[in-house]
Write an enzyme that holds these catalytic residues in place. Structure first.
Site, short mmCIF file in Angstrom:
data_model
loop_
_atom_site.label_atom_id
_atom_site.label_comp_id
_atom_site.label_asym_id
_atom_site.label_seq_id
_atom_site.Cartn_x
_atom_site.Cartn_y
_atom_site.Cartn_z
N ASP A 1 -14.09 4.21 0.51
CA ASP A 1 -14.60 3.68 1.77
C ASP A 1 -15.61 4.59 2.44
O ASP A 1 -16.47 4.12 3.19
CB ASP A 1 -13.44 3.42 2.74
N ARG B 1 0.83 -1.21 0.00
CA ARG B 1 0.00 0.00 0.00
C ARG B 1 0.86 1.26 0.00
O ARG B 1 0.55 2.25 -0.70
CB ARG B 1 -0.92 0.00 1.22
N TYR C 1 1.11 -13.00 -0.26
CA TYR C 1 1.66 -12.77 -1.60
C TYR C 1 2.87 -11.86 -1.49
O TYR C 1 3.04 -11.13 -0.50
CB TYR C 1 0.61 -12.16 -2.54
#
Length: 406
Positions: A306, A112, A229
């Site tokens: 969001d 991120r 991942y």
């Protein structure tokens, strides 16, 4: 003093996260002046991994960011779905070149902080974007012709905060799950705790067995699942454990009790427990969500990301939906001169799709966490389907791309 045309056209964006910066960049490329204000005084490299599926990458490519993103990202070869009951593989869903050929854009995984850094650098390089850090929205009001914001700028020397006012064409709430725009300006209900918690950690990729470094791993278990991942160009490895539990702390993110987490997975397969034991520390987040059907727009004020449709991460689309929102919002404002009408058009285009993804995430919550005979049936269905069919079921999601200009 008369207001300049530039000021009258200016849009305010609350929040310099992924959605807010994507929106600002999409607007600035359409020659629309933007002011982005962010409560944090500095932008710190925080968070963990996230997935950028082709639908999001089409937007980021259109903003000229794909090359910069690829330097930090990994294109996993596949999603390897594992059983937490047996430790065996259930299915392997192809990604990599297969997904890029199918959807016309790559499926990437990235930290991120790296995605945010690419967006932030692009915003700082744009003459049309004014970025104000250490600035929070105190209040906002609107009339038929403008929206007015009251902003509080934190003092850098420890003195009193400075309050000023601005006027522009509209206000976009990109300020996340705990949106001030949603709560204070639009008087809407906030997101609520879902009964799910995400435990997150990032470790050096060299600490992880080689066979996990080119795939996304998904372990399905009773009332919990694990995702992992590679990120940071393959140098780091992202681990997320998602569990059903009550949240009894005052903060919505906090350091986690590592031993308690490992005990929660004590009966899981050794290969998964080995991965979970490798991080020396974990952080945890309370997962919050919203119900479908809430209005996103009130006159010259709109929500996105969001703030509009916080969803569980079980479809890996929180960032993707924010990125799609930003492109659609900028396109509507560019196409329709009247801002309230443009914002309504944006909601009309986006709401059904975002809420379909929200429902997909809730459905995956149930499917991932099945137990007993239901879990056995789920695994049998996944084993019986061709790998390409498992991916094709999400063509409606990954195959989206912005409408061609014209």
């Amino acid at each position: 003093m008369a207001q300049s045309r530039s000021d009258a056209d200016r849009l305010f964006i609350a929040g310099a996260g992924i959605g807010g910066l994507t929106t600002a960049l999409a607007l600035s490329r359409r020659a629309r002046p933007v002011t982005v204000f962010e409560q944090a005084a500095t932008i710190e490299p925080v968070g963990s991994g996230l997935q950028l599926s082709p639908n999001a990458m089409h937007v980021l490519r259109g903003l000229g960011l794909e090359e910069a993103l690829r330097r930090h990202a990994v294109a996993p070869r596949a999603v390897r779905v594992m059983s937490a009951r047996t430790g065996n593989a259930i299915a392997e869903i192809p990604l990599g070149e297969h997904a890029e050929q199918r959807y016309g854009a790559p499926y990437l995984v990235i930290h991120r902080a790296d995605l945010h850094s690419v967006l932030l650098n692009a915003a700082r390089a744009s003459a049309g974007i004014t970025l104000r850090l250490g600035t929070r929205l105190r209040d906002a009001s609107q009339n038929a012709g403008a929206v007015k914001v009251e902003l509080e700028q934190a003092a850098t020397d420890g003195g009193a905060a400075h309050v000023d006012h601005g006027s522009g064409a509209g206000l976009i709430g990109a300020d996340g799950v705990w949106s001030t725009v949603r709560r204070r300006v639009m008087n809407l209900r906030q997101a609520v705790f879902s009964g799910r918690t995400a435990y997150r950690a990032v470790i050096p990729a060299e600490d992880v067995p080689q066979h996990w470094r080119d795939v996304t791993g998904l372990w399905l278990g009773a009332n919990a699942h694990v995702v992992h991942y590679p990120v940071s160009g393959g140098r780091q490895f992202n681990l997320v454990a998602l569990v059903s539990e009550d949240w009894r702390e005052e903060r919505w993110s906090a350091p986690a009790d590592r031993e308690a987490l490992l005990a929660r997975f004590a009966d899981w397969p050794a290969a998964c427990r080995d991965l979970l034991a490798r991080p020396p520390s974990w952080l945890k987040w309370a997962l919050c969500g919203m119900d479908p059907g809430t209005d996103w727009v009130d006159g010259r004020v709109a929500l996105m990301g969001d703030a509009a449709h916080a969803m569980l991460p079980f479809a890996a689309q929180g960032a993707g939906m924010s990125i799609e929102d930003g492109e659609a919002l900028a396109r509507a404002i560019d196409r329709i001169p009247d801002v309230p009408r443009a914002l309504r058009s944006y909601q009309a285009e986006r709401q059904n799709r975002a809420e379909k993804v929200l429902r997909l995430a809730r459905a995956n919550d149930r499917v991932y966490h099945m137990r007993g005979p239901m879990a056995l049936a789920r695994d049998a269905v996944m084993r019986g389907l061709p790998a390409g069919r498992l991916l094709a079921r999400l063509d409606w999601l990954y195959g989206w791309r912005p409408p061609a200009a014209g």
